[in-house]
Write a protein that holds these residues in place. Structure first.
Motif: not given
Length: 594
Positions: A197-206, A245-264
């Motif tokens: 349940l805790l993971f669900r909240r973070f994953a949805r937003d990510a 590059h600014e947009l690309n970094r923003a997309t990369q940051g969103a993906w990293i947040d997602t990967v961190v959430s799932f890895s944890l």
């Protein structure tokens, strides 16, 4: 947060909306038999999964126990048990293969239907929709977002429901083997549920951040590629590159947040499950020493518990898939829920090809409320008459033409064709009678022939060639390596602006319209090209009712009437000579041009 200039992403819900499953049902219904077969395969697979640990129990409590105790061992029994375990393994692999085939077959057909429905709906939307939705974002919707539904439809929902049933079934088997040890495994359940349940909240937003930023990046990419020439002419490569590059970094940051959430999530989940296995070894060992649990039963329990952890892990992973798919489905249905800008008649009135009379009857139109672009336009155009519309920039000329081809509807008043309101006519029949030639010509990837007849096989090749000859385009077409079948690159990049314009004239002639709309169609034609198409224009206009927006004096002077617009109103109406003699706005415009 990086925003894509000029566009805002849709606001989405705050939780998984299961109503999307209900809305997907009409697409799934035609293939429900296949999905029922898939459910049957899953049920048999589960029975096969339970059989493997039971065969192991029979082996440990039978021949292995006899061997340890020094008793004689029936080798045939060992062979039969080994063959049974091998058969169960092979059967499980075969069922997995069959399940993948069936779900892929059904899922891809559902995805095909969703993609077709979405694309057809987008084609039916009006200009206002495309003015507020960049092409890159729409491409993401029709491709990536639709493809995300594949996992949801093909395996996500079925597999998730089956995983829940598998958990219940395995728990029942564990209680049958050893109720006390099974109760210990249940003690871990609240921890697993809490983590999920805790993971669900973070994953949805990510995931929603990923989809939003990816859509913005795709939209900017499409715009940047389309405007490459302008970017280079004004030496703005660095600015465009920096924004990308600014947009690309923003997309990369969103993906990293997602990967961190799932890895944890998976790391913590794996630790909890491994820790519970240590407890099973401790308590199960006690039961073995006490004699309340046989070695075979413990082996069966251990294997089944490992099988219990698989669906628990998969449910977490499936939530990944479901979250992405539900986010995509939200966006897809937001487009499908958008009604067409145009009202289609329930019982359209017939319209036949032939000479057409037009009438704008007290027409008002505004893009924004309180800021009318056209004001009380009252204009009658007789059959076969050529009417030129002139006026300063922003006077409403192009808007007037878009109402005639019914790309938009007036806010009040009526546009009539042969005395019938355009809103009462079948839209397809109406547009078959109208041809539009614009200043900005769009050529499709294909051949010259494809672009003249717009991929309509009903137009014979000879007619396309005759149209090219009529406008003076045949001369340069026949010089191409393959002539009429020469390849056209994306957007006609290998043709000059004048050549593209000539092809658009040929396109109009080939479709043989009753009403011809020219929107600055000769603005980009050089003097030599204009001389070639004047005769073609005469042929094109002959016998057709035409509405022409043009700044070229030669085109305007040929018109039967000239209508002068200013600030959305008709301020002058007459032929060239009478308007020139009047000395009004038309005369002043010609004086400035001269």
């Amino acid at each position: 947060m990086v925003e894509f200039r000029g566009y805002q992403e849709e606001a989405l819900g705050t939780a998984l909306d299961l109503t999307h499953l209900r809305r997907l049902w009409p697409f799934v219904r035609p293939y429900r038999a296949g999905f029922l077969v898939a459910i049957g395969i899953l049920a048999v697979s589960f029975a096969v999964e339970l059989a493997g640990p039971y065969v192991l129990r029979l082996t440990l409590d039978g021949p292995v126990a006899d061997a340890v105790a020094g008793r004689s061992v029936d080798r045939a029994t060992i062979w039969w048990l080994g063959a049974a375990y091998l058969a169960v393994t092979l059967l499980g692999a075969g069922l997995g293969y069959a399940y993948a085939l069936v779900t892929t077959w059904c899922g891809q057909r559902v995805i095909r239907d969703v993609r077709s429905r979405l694309f057809e709906h987008v084609l039916g939307l009006g200009p206002r929709f495309f003015e507020t939705n960049p092409a890159g974002k729409l491409v993401t919707r029709v491709t990536s977002d639709v493809e995300n539904l594949n996992e949801l439809i093909a395996t996500g929902v079925l597999q998730s429901l089956f995983d829940l049933l598998k958990i219940v079934g395995i728990l029942a088997a564990l209680f049958w083997i050893d109720p006390v040890l099974a109760l210990y495994t249940l003690a871990v359940t609240p921890v697993v549920v809490g983590i999920s349940l805790l993971f669900r909240r973070f994953a949805r937003d990510a995931y929603r951040r990923v989809r939003t930023r990816l859509a913005r990046q795709n939209a900017f990419t499409a715009e940047a590629v389309g405007g490459m020439r302008t970017t280079r002419v004004f030496l703005q490569e660095d600015a465009v590159r920096g924004h990308y590059h600014e947009l690309n970094r923003a997309t990369q940051g969103a993906w990293i947040d997602t990967v961190v959430s799932f890895s944890l999530f998976f790391s913590v989940m794996d630790f909890v499950l491994r820790a519970s296995q240590a407890g099973i070894l401790w308590f199960g060992g006690q039961h073995l020493l006490e004699g309340t649990l046989s070695v075979g039963a413990f082996g069966q329990f251990w294997l089944l518990y490992n099988k219990l952890t698989d669906p628990i892990r998969e449910l977490g992973e499936k939530y990944n898939v479901l979250q992405s798919a539900f986010s995509s489905s939200e966006r897809i249905f937001q487009i499908l829920d958008r009604p067409p800008d145009l009202r289609l008649p329930a019982a359209p009135r017939p319209t036949a090809k032939g000479p057409a009379a037009l009438r704008f009857e007290h027409v008002w139109f505004a893009y924004r409320e309180g800021m009318p672009v056209l004001q009380d336009i009252d204009l009658a155009i007789a059959q076969g008459q050529v009417v030129a519309v002139v006026g300063p920039t922003g006077a409403g000329k192009t808007t007037l033409l878009s109402l005639l081809s019914r790309l938009r509807d007036p806010d009040s008043g009526r546009v009539l064709l042969d005395g019938v309101d355009l809103r009462d006519l079948d839209l397809t029949a109406l547009r078959r009678r109208i041809a539009v030639v614009q200043q900005d010509v769009f050529l499709f990837t294909g051949t010259v022939l494809d672009n003249v007849r717009l991929f309509d096989p009903a137009i014979p090749e000879a007619k396309a060639e005759a149209a090219l000859r009529a406008v003076g385009a045949w001369e340069f077409v026949q010089r191409l390596p393959d002539g009429l079948h020469a390849k056209v690159e994306e957007r006609g990049a290998t043709f000059s602006q004048g050549e593209r314009q000539l092809l658009s004239f040929a396109r109009a002639i080939a479709h043989d319209p009753d009403v011809l709309i020219l929107d600055e169609a000769t603005a980009n034609i050089d003097t030599a090209s204009e001389a070639r198409i004047q005769e073609g224009l005469r042929v094109l206009l002959q016998g057709r009712t035409s509405l022409v927006v043009a700044h070229r004096l030669s085109t305007v002077q040929r018109a039967d009437r000239i209508v002068v617009l200013q600030r959305g109103r008709i301020v002058e109406d007459g032929d060239h000579a009478s308007l020139l003699a009047r000395g009004g706005l038309y005369a002043r415009m010609l004086h400035r041009v001269g």
